[in-house]
Design a protein around this motif. Structure first.
Motif, PDB file in Angstrom:
ATOM      1  N   UNK A  59      38.703  15.937  83.796  1.00  0.00           N
ATOM      2  CA  UNK A  59      37.715  15.238  82.964  1.00  0.00           C
ATOM      3  C   UNK A  59      38.405  14.286  81.993  1.00  0.00           C
ATOM      4  N   UNK A  60      39.528  14.710  81.437  1.00  0.00           N
ATOM      5  CA  UNK A  60      40.266  13.849  80.504  1.00  0.00           C
ATOM      6  C   UNK A  60      40.713  12.569  81.200  1.00  0.00           C
ATOM      7  N   UNK A  68      39.007   7.341  74.824  1.00  0.00           N
ATOM      8  CA  UNK A  68      40.328   7.976  74.715  1.00  0.00           C
ATOM      9  C   UNK A  68      40.374   9.150  73.731  1.00  0.00           C
ATOM     10  N   UNK A  69      39.595   9.101  72.666  1.00  0.00           N
ATOM     11  CA  UNK A  69      39.642  10.218  71.714  1.00  0.00           C
ATOM     12  C   UNK A  69      39.008  11.474  72.323  1.00  0.00           C
ATOM     13  N   UNK A  70      37.950  11.295  73.106  1.00  0.00           N
ATOM     14  CA  UNK A  70      37.329  12.437  73.780  1.00  0.00           C
ATOM     15  C   UNK A  70      38.288  13.003  74.827  1.00  0.00           C
ATOM     16  N   UNK A  74      39.819  16.773  75.150  1.00  0.00           N
ATOM     17  CA  UNK A  74      39.797  17.572  76.370  1.00  0.00           C
ATOM     18  C   UNK A  74      41.201  18.066  76.724  1.00  0.00           C
ATOM     19  N   UNK A  75      42.193  17.193  76.558  1.00  0.00           N
ATOM     20  CA  UNK A  75      43.573  17.613  76.825  1.00  0.00           C
ATOM     21  C   UNK A  75      44.013  18.709  75.855  1.00  0.00           C
TER      22      UNK A  75
END
Length: 84
Positions: A59-60, A68-70, A74-75
């Protein structure tokens, strides 16, 4: 003045416990419990930690270009899950 005594038996009262309401409530309670047990039986188990971490990393990658922040969140979640 005349006094009149009226004797109303409990089973004839509109506020008694007799009638279809208690049976309906009992039936509804049993139906809800049955549906809950079926739902518990159908519920899928949660994925294992490595599997879930891999899903989060996929998903990342998908969100990296647009959010990119989401993707970073996720990472981080995948890393925290793999660490525990």
């Amino acid at each position: 003045m005349t006094t009149m005594i009226v004797n109303i038996p409990a089973h004839a009262s509109a506020f008694g416990v007799e009638g279809p309401a208690p049976r309906l409530a009992d039936w509804l309670a049993r139906a809800i419990l049955e549906l809950q047990s079926i739902g518990d039986w159908l519920r899928m188990p949660a994925p294992a930690v490595p599997e879930a971490s891999a899903q989060l990393l996929r998903l990342a990658e998908a969100y990296d270009a647009t959010q990119p922040s989401y993707a970073a969140d996720l990472r981080a979640a995948a890393w925290m899950g793999a660490r525990d």
